[in-house]
Design a protein around this motif. Structure first.
Motif, mmCIF file in Angstrom:
data_model
loop_
_atom_site.group_PDB
_atom_site.id
_atom_site.type_symbol
_atom_site.label_atom_id
_atom_site.label_comp_id
_atom_site.label_asym_id
_atom_site.label_seq_id
_atom_site.Cartn_x
_atom_site.Cartn_y
_atom_site.Cartn_z
ATOM 1 N N THR A 1 -10.389 88.585 -28.321
ATOM 2 C CA THR A 1 -9.052 88.924 -28.824
ATOM 3 C C THR A 1 -8.638 90.356 -28.492
ATOM 4 N N CYS A 2 -9.625 91.202 -28.183
ATOM 5 C CA CYS A 2 -9.290 92.598 -27.868
ATOM 6 C C CYS A 2 -9.729 92.998 -26.454
ATOM 7 N N ALA A 3 -10.221 92.039 -25.664
ATOM 8 C CA ALA A 3 -10.709 92.351 -24.317
ATOM 9 C C ALA A 3 -9.593 92.866 -23.415
ATOM 10 N N SER A 4 -8.420 92.228 -23.486
ATOM 11 C CA SER A 4 -7.296 92.651 -22.639
ATOM 12 C C SER A 4 -6.855 94.069 -22.976
ATOM 13 N N HIS A 5 -6.743 94.338 -24.272
ATOM 14 C CA HIS A 5 -6.330 95.678 -24.697
ATOM 15 C C HIS A 5 -7.356 96.721 -24.286
ATOM 16 N N PHE B 1 -0.658 91.450 -15.582
ATOM 17 C CA PHE B 1 -1.697 90.559 -15.064
ATOM 18 C C PHE B 1 -2.891 90.507 -16.018
ATOM 19 N N ILE B 2 -3.266 91.648 -16.547
ATOM 20 C CA ILE B 2 -4.416 91.702 -17.461
ATOM 21 C C ILE B 2 -4.140 90.884 -18.721
ATOM 22 N N TYR B 3 -2.930 91.034 -19.271
ATOM 23 C CA TYR B 3 -2.620 90.336 -20.515
ATOM 24 C C TYR B 3 -2.318 88.856 -20.309
ATOM 25 N N SER B 4 -1.782 88.494 -19.149
ATOM 26 C CA SER B 4 -1.439 87.087 -18.925
ATOM 27 C C SER B 4 -2.629 86.275 -18.428
ATOM 28 N N LEU B 5 -3.430 86.847 -17.541
ATOM 29 C CA LEU B 5 -4.552 86.109 -16.967
ATOM 30 C C LEU B 5 -5.688 85.910 -17.963
ATOM 31 N N ARG B 6 -5.832 86.806 -18.926
ATOM 32 C CA ARG B 6 -6.924 86.736 -19.889
ATOM 33 C C ARG B 6 -6.483 86.172 -21.241
ATOM 34 N N ASN B 7 -5.246 85.691 -21.323
ATOM 35 C CA ASN B 7 -4.708 85.275 -22.605
ATOM 36 C C ASN B 7 -4.106 83.868 -22.495
ATOM 37 N N LYS B 8 -4.710 82.920 -23.183
ATOM 38 C CA LYS B 8 -4.251 81.528 -23.105
ATOM 39 C C LYS B 8 -2.859 81.359 -23.704
ATOM 40 N N ASP B 9 -2.592 82.041 -24.823
ATOM 41 C CA ASP B 9 -1.278 81.934 -25.460
ATOM 42 C C ASP B 9 -0.178 82.467 -24.552
ATOM 43 N N MET B 10 -0.458 83.570 -23.875
ATOM 44 C CA MET B 10 0.537 84.149 -22.979
ATOM 45 C C MET B 10 0.767 83.256 -21.765
ATOM 46 N N LYS B 11 -0.306 82.690 -21.215
ATOM 47 C CA LYS B 11 -0.162 81.788 -20.072
ATOM 48 C C LYS B 11 0.631 80.538 -20.455
ATOM 49 N N ARG B 12 0.373 80.015 -21.664
ATOM 50 C CA ARG B 12 1.116 78.856 -22.129
ATOM 51 C C ARG B 12 2.594 79.190 -22.337
ATOM 52 N N ALA B 13 2.876 80.367 -22.894
ATOM 53 C CA ALA B 13 4.261 80.781 -23.134
ATOM 54 C C ALA B 13 5.017 80.994 -21.821
ATOM 55 N N LEU B 14 4.348 81.610 -20.845
ATOM 56 C CA LEU B 14 4.986 81.835 -19.548
ATOM 57 C C LEU B 14 5.259 80.510 -18.832
#
Length: 315
Positions: free
Chosen positions: A240-244, A288-301
């Motif tokens: 949950t904090c890897a991207s940040h 890229f860091i937040y979208s590629l490592r985040n399932k919720d963001m990829k689903r929203a996009l």
């Protein structure tokens, strides 16, 4: 624009990254591409967060603010650089230089604060999960962002006003691709002691302060994760904090690289090249860091693009 004894010059010359004519077209294409990717990528993050109800949480609220800051941060320096390359002119007016310094400091410090606030959000989510929704309520989230902006605006205003008291006599060439505060202070022919004092004090307080907050938050996060018995639980908590953590490491490491390069021989050119990392590359990589490592963001996009495609077909 000749030298004077104690006159205030009205224009400066931004020497850029290279004076080689053969490299100008390459630099123009490279920086235009990176700028468009930065704006488009961060704009997608903002649109995804604003249109998907599932992303209306404190973490994504702060992420949308960070994306907005990154767009503005890059827009402070790159467009002027592209115009200078295209028109083959290195000139920037004194007023334009002070304005660029104001907005550059504003958005650079805003980056520090947003990353610090996001670290606090992750700290509460992992260390106090049962009280997360109570602590990170909309009022506190809005207050954190508002206080951050007010602090950054006041600091930028102070630094810009301090800049106005300086006189520039014979040195009007800036060995950089934008008006950087430290470079401008070094070019001044008047006393710069007070300017240096304010600049370094602000750097320690507004740069080091948020960094100390990030370190404290992650020390508590690591301690909490270490206490989770299952390996799966540890992985979920850390993910949950890897991207940040990736963005924080990239941003602070590149700034540290600029600081170290400024102490080396031929520091001006080295500092200008190193500055590209945190002024252009880091804001470009954040989406890229937040979208590629985040399932919720990829689903929203994905949902956003599907919605726009269907809307286009129906219209």
């Amino acid at each position: 624009m000749g030298p004077g004894n104690d006159t205030q010059i009205s224009e400066f010359l931004l020497l850029g990254l290279s004076e080689d004519p053969e490299l100008q077209l390459f630099l123009f294409g490279l920086f235009l591409s990176m700028y468009l990717i930065t704006v488009f990528g961060n704009l997608l993050i903002i649109l995804a967060v604003s249109t998907d109800p599932n992303l209306h949480t404190p973490m994504y609220f702060f992420l949308a603010n960070l994306s907005f800051v990154d767009i503005c941060f890059t827009s402070t320096t790159v467009p002027k650089m592209l115009v200078n390359i295209q028109t083959q002119s290195k000139v920037i007016t004194y007023a334009g230089c002070v304005t660029q310094i104001y907005f550059f400091i504003l958005f650079a410090v805003s980056d520090f604060f947003m990353l610090s606030v996001m670290a606090y959000d992750r700290f509460v989510a992992i260390c106090h999960p049962l009280h997360y929704t109570i602590i990170m309520n909309p009022r506190l989230c809005g207050l954190l962002v508002l206080v951050s902006w007010i602090t950054c605006v006041l600091n930028s205003l102070l630094q810009s006003l301090m800049m106005l008291r300086l006189s520039f006599c014979t040195q009007f060439q800036i060995p950089h691709f934008f008006c950087e505060l430290n470079q401008m202070i070094q070019l001044a022919c008047s006393d710069t002691f007070l300017n240096n004092l304010v600049m370094y004090f602000a750097a320690v307080l507004l740069g080091g302060g948020p960094f100390a907050g990030i370190l404290y938050s992650y020390s508590k996060i690591v301690s909490t994760i270490h206490g989770i018995p299952s390996a799966l639980g540890k992985y979920k908590a850390f993910s949950t904090c890897a991207s940040h953590l990736s963005v924080v490491s990239l941003f602070y490491c590149t700034i540290l690289g600029v600081y170290l390069s400024s102490a080396a021989p031929q520091s001006s050119h080295s500092s200008a090249v190193a500055s590209v990392m945190y002024t252009v590359v880091t804001p470009m990589l954040n989406p890229f860091i937040y979208s590629l490592r985040n399932k919720d963001m990829k689903r929203a996009l994905k949902a956003f693009f599907v919605k726009e495609t269907l809307h286009g077909q129906l219209s």
